[in-house]
Design an enzyme around this catalytic site. Structure first.
Site, PDB file in Angstrom:
ATOM      1  N   TYR A   1      -1.234  -9.097  15.967  1.00  0.00           N
ATOM      2  CA  TYR A   1      -1.733  -8.034  15.137  1.00  0.00           C
ATOM      3  C   TYR A   1      -2.776  -7.258  15.397  1.00  0.00           C
ATOM      4  O   TYR A   1      -3.108  -5.874  15.485  1.00  0.00           O
ATOM      5  CB  TYR A   1      -1.910  -8.789  13.725  1.00  0.00           C
ATOM      6  CG  TYR A   1      -2.243  -7.814  12.533  1.00  0.00           C
ATOM      7  CD1 TYR A   1      -1.203  -7.186  11.854  1.00  0.00           C
ATOM      8  CD2 TYR A   1      -3.378  -7.599  11.971  1.00  0.00           C
ATOM      9  CE1 TYR A   1      -1.440  -6.147  11.080  1.00  0.00           C
ATOM     10  CE2 TYR A   1      -3.997  -6.937  10.665  1.00  0.00           C
ATOM     11  CZ  TYR A   1      -2.747  -6.257  10.272  1.00  0.00           C
ATOM     12  OH  TYR A   1      -3.092  -5.228   9.184  1.00  0.00           O
TER      13      TYR A   1
ATOM     14  N   VAL B   1      10.744   1.589  12.818  1.00  0.00           N
ATOM     15  CA  VAL B   1       9.810   2.501  13.494  1.00  0.00           C
ATOM     16  C   VAL B   1       9.863   2.171  15.152  1.00  0.00           C
ATOM     17  O   VAL B   1       9.194   2.965  15.757  1.00  0.00           O
ATOM     18  CB  VAL B   1       8.277   2.440  13.071  1.00  0.00           C
ATOM     19  CG1 VAL B   1       8.131   3.044  11.641  1.00  0.00           C
ATOM     20  CG2 VAL B   1       7.500   1.193  13.131  1.00  0.00           C
TER      21      VAL B   1
ATOM     22  N   ARG C   1       5.841  16.740  18.445  1.00  0.00           N
ATOM     23  CA  ARG C   1       7.214  17.577  18.407  1.00  0.00           C
ATOM     24  C   ARG C   1       7.078  18.774  17.376  1.00  0.00           C
ATOM     25  O   ARG C   1       7.534  19.708  17.413  1.00  0.00           O
ATOM     26  CB  ARG C   1       8.131  16.816  18.522  1.00  0.00           C
ATOM     27  CG  ARG C   1       9.600  17.197  18.850  1.00  0.00           C
ATOM     28  CD  ARG C   1      10.594  16.216  18.808  1.00  0.00           C
ATOM     29  NE  ARG C   1      10.511  15.264  19.838  1.00  0.00           N
ATOM     30  CZ  ARG C   1      10.288  13.964  19.453  1.00  0.00           C
ATOM     31  NH1 ARG C   1      10.456  13.477  18.476  1.00  0.00           N
ATOM     32  NH2 ARG C   1      10.093  12.901  20.497  1.00  0.00           N
TER      33      ARG C   1
ATOM     34  N   THR D   1      -7.374  -5.556   1.041  1.00  0.00           N
ATOM     35  CA  THR D   1      -6.989  -4.663   0.008  1.00  0.00           C
ATOM     36  C   THR D   1      -6.000  -5.638  -0.976  1.00  0.00           C
ATOM     37  O   THR D   1      -5.170  -6.277  -0.222  1.00  0.00           O
ATOM     38  CB  THR D   1      -6.088  -3.467   0.297  1.00  0.00           C
ATOM     39  OG1 THR D   1      -7.290  -2.598   1.291  1.00  0.00           O
ATOM     40  CG2 THR D   1      -6.041  -2.612  -0.627  1.00  0.00           C
TER      41      THR D   1
ATOM     42  N   VAL E   1       0.846  -1.261   0.245  1.00  0.00           N
ATOM     43  CA  VAL E   1      -0.026  -0.006  -0.002  1.00  0.00           C
ATOM     44  C   VAL E   1       1.004   1.070  -0.024  1.00  0.00           C
ATOM     45  O   VAL E   1       0.589   2.298  -0.798  1.00  0.00           O
ATOM     46  CB  VAL E   1      -1.155   0.107   1.289  1.00  0.00           C
ATOM     47  CG1 VAL E   1      -1.526   1.332   1.193  1.00  0.00           C
ATOM     48  CG2 VAL E   1      -1.902  -1.199   1.197  1.00  0.00           C
TER      49      VAL E   1
HETATM   50  P1  NAD Z   1       3.133  -4.782   3.507  1.00  0.00           P
HETATM   51  O1  NAD Z   1       3.476  -5.675   4.615  1.00  0.00           O
HETATM   52  O2  NAD Z   1       3.147  -4.826   2.141  1.00  0.00           O
HETATM   53  O3  NAD Z   1       3.769  -3.188   3.988  1.00  0.00           O
HETATM   54  C1  NAD Z   1       4.123  -2.876   5.308  1.00  0.00           C
HETATM   55  C2  NAD Z   1       5.432  -2.341   5.286  1.00  0.00           C
HETATM   56  O4  NAD Z   1       5.909  -1.875   6.585  1.00  0.00           O
HETATM   57  C3  NAD Z   1       6.519  -3.034   4.747  1.00  0.00           C
HETATM   58  O5  NAD Z   1       7.211  -2.328   3.566  1.00  0.00           O
HETATM   59  C4  NAD Z   1       7.611  -3.397   5.814  1.00  0.00           C
HETATM   60  O6  NAD Z   1       8.905  -3.739   5.478  1.00  0.00           O
HETATM   61  C5  NAD Z   1       7.181  -2.400   6.687  1.00  0.00           C
HETATM   62  N1  NAD Z   1       7.769  -2.529   8.056  1.00  0.00           N
HETATM   63  C6  NAD Z   1       7.196  -3.561   8.798  1.00  0.00           C
HETATM   64  N2  NAD Z   1       7.622  -3.542  10.068  1.00  0.00           N
HETATM   65  C7  NAD Z   1       8.439  -2.295  10.053  1.00  0.00           C
HETATM   66  C8  NAD Z   1       9.149  -1.573  11.206  1.00  0.00           C
HETATM   67  N3  NAD Z   1       9.235  -2.276  12.284  1.00  0.00           N
HETATM   68  N4  NAD Z   1       9.762  -0.571  10.598  1.00  0.00           N
HETATM   69  C9  NAD Z   1       9.747  -0.042   9.533  1.00  0.00           C
HETATM   70  N5  NAD Z   1       9.037  -0.432   8.333  1.00  0.00           N
HETATM   71  C10 NAD Z   1       8.386  -1.659   8.836  1.00  0.00           C
HETATM   72  O7  NAD Z   1       1.620  -4.491   3.877  1.00  0.00           O
HETATM   73  P2  NAD Z   1       0.383  -3.518   3.388  1.00  0.00           P
HETATM   74  O8  NAD Z   1      -0.563  -4.302   2.779  1.00  0.00           O
HETATM   75  O9  NAD Z   1       1.084  -2.643   2.482  1.00  0.00           O
HETATM   76  O10 NAD Z   1      -0.024  -2.685   4.787  1.00  0.00           O
HETATM   77  C11 NAD Z   1       0.334  -1.535   4.861  1.00  0.00           C
HETATM   78  C12 NAD Z   1      -0.539  -1.148   6.094  1.00  0.00           C
HETATM   79  O11 NAD Z   1      -1.848  -1.218   5.936  1.00  0.00           O
HETATM   80  C13 NAD Z   1      -0.022  -1.956   7.448  1.00  0.00           C
HETATM   81  O12 NAD Z   1      -0.058  -1.082   8.639  1.00  0.00           O
HETATM   82  C14 NAD Z   1      -1.360  -3.123   7.493  1.00  0.00           C
HETATM   83  O13 NAD Z   1      -1.702  -3.312   8.733  1.00  0.00           O
HETATM   84  C15 NAD Z   1      -2.400  -2.028   6.997  1.00  0.00           C
HETATM   85  N6  NAD Z   1      -3.776  -2.638   6.556  1.00  0.00           N
HETATM   86  C16 NAD Z   1      -3.430  -3.486   5.159  1.00  0.00           C
HETATM   87  C17 NAD Z   1      -4.528  -4.186   4.764  1.00  0.00           C
HETATM   88  C18 NAD Z   1      -4.243  -5.003   3.311  1.00  0.00           C
HETATM   89  O14 NAD Z   1      -5.359  -5.669   3.101  1.00  0.00           O
HETATM   90  N7  NAD Z   1      -3.496  -4.685   2.585  1.00  0.00           N
HETATM   91  C19 NAD Z   1      -5.806  -4.055   5.521  1.00  0.00           C
HETATM   92  C20 NAD Z   1      -5.868  -3.772   6.904  1.00  0.00           C
HETATM   93  C21 NAD Z   1      -4.713  -3.021   7.299  1.00  0.00           C
END
Ligand code: NAD
Ligand code: UDP
Length: 312
Positions: A146, A60, A107, A176, A15
């Protein structure tokens, strides 16, 4: 419009990479922060020529300092396979990541948006799920790192707003899919498409009668940007997802049809605490953001299949 400085954590993920591109195209300066746990440089490599784009390797769970106007906090593995790989780290990412980003927002007086999830509703007893539903989550189950991590992050966001006046927004994202998903991600849409394109067996967990409502990534990105730009008093949480609900078996058959695959469907055990049904009530997003999804499942799957054809 004035150029904004925007930090996107998890920006190299599925995303996040689409969001980086969208916000850069709108003329903003984008800082993409990622530890590459599930994301990859390939997702954003085409943006590196843009002088207003910066890629930062950072985790993070440790503090980060930068002058920005807005923060989209997406860092967190989203696929059950990956978030269960190191559950303690997943929880730290959600909770400490939220604290670090909220501290930064406080901040530098930035507005911060939290990518929350439909998982806060757990295995829901109310259907479809409105934001007012408190959910049905097993706090000690396999998905808890999670689900509870994201629920705690929502609490922290509200607390920082109430106690410290931090400008916050919370979006609850429903399933998504789209280009830039990792082929080894383990989520259902990417698994089925990769299996179908390789003529491998399609792995349906359980009997496949559990449901999900699948949203194409462009619709989500539109919803995220609209929420960030919404009136200050509107904090969310707000559901953003596509209410069209399908069983997992229907999805498997659709992917086979659209790819013309020779794959067979096979059945594997259903993981524990796997929610039986999920469908967003999007009345609030319609009212507050004038948002509703535009891309139907067939259209979105065709685009996603084209993407995977190019990378596997
Ligand atoms: P993704 O796993 O492709 O992306 C998550 C990103 O966060 C990755 O690039 C990963 O390397 C990075 N990451 C993980 N831990 C980290 C850390 N400690 N420090 C820095 N970077 C870190 O997943 P996504 O589908 O792109 O999801 C993005 C966000 O949207 C997430 O927070 C997820 O929980 C939320 N979300 C996604 C969906 C979906 O269906 N795609 C649904 C609900 C919520
Ligand atoms: N699923 C499946 N086969 C797979 C991957 C997932 O049948 O190869 C099922 C999974 O059990 C769940 C649904 O598809 O019921 C959605 O799974 P995903 O991991 O994509 O997301 P989530 O369960 O977090 O909604």
């Amino acid at each position: 419009m004035a150029r904004k400085k925007i930090l996107i954590t998890g920006g190299a993920g599925f995303v996040g990479s689409h969001l980086c591109e969208r916000l850069l195209n709108e003329g903003n300066e984008v800082y993409c922060l990622d530890n590459y746990f599930t994301g990859q440089k390939e997702n954003v490599i085409h943006l590196l020529d843009n002088p207003y784009f910066e890629l930062i390797r950072h985790d993070v769970t440790t503090p980060f300092f930068i002058e920005v106007d807005e923060i989209y906090n997406l860092a967190c593995p989203a696929s059950p396979v990956h978030y269960q790989y190191n559950p303690i780290k997943t929880m730290k990412t959600s909770v400490m990541g939220a604290i670090n980003m909220l501290g930064l927002a406080k901040r530098v007086n930035a507005k911060v948006l939290q990518a929350s999830t439909s998982e806060v509703y757990g295995d829901p007893l109310v259907h479809p799920q409105p934001e007012s539903y408190w959910g049905h989550v097993n706090p000690i189950g396999e998905r808890a790192c999670y689900d509870e991590g994201k629920r705690s992050a929502e609490t922290l966001f509200i607390n920082y707003h109430q106690q410290n006046n931090v400008k916050i927004k919370i979006i609850r994202i429903f399933n998504t899919y789209g280009p830039n998903m990792n082929p080894n991600d383990g989520r259902v849409v990417s698994n089925f498409i990769v299996q179908a394109l390789q003529n491998h067996d399609i792995t349906v967990y359980g009997e496949g009668n559990q449901t999900r409502s699948f949203q194409y990534v462009d619709d989500l990105v539109e919803g995220m940007v609209r929420l960030m730009n919404s009136r200050d008093e509107f904090l969310g949480p707000v559901n953003v997802g596509n209410p069209n609900e399908f069983t997992i078996l229907e999805l498997a058959k659709k992917v086979i049809d659209l790819t013309g695959s020779k794959s067979k469907i096979i059945y594997k055990p259903l993981p524990s605490d796997d929610p039986m049904q999920r469908q967003p009530d999007i009345s609030l997003a319609k009212k507050e953001l004038d948002w509703s999804p535009k891309v139907n499942l067939d259209e979105g799957l065709i685009k996603t299949i084209e993407y995977f054809k190019g990378i596997i």
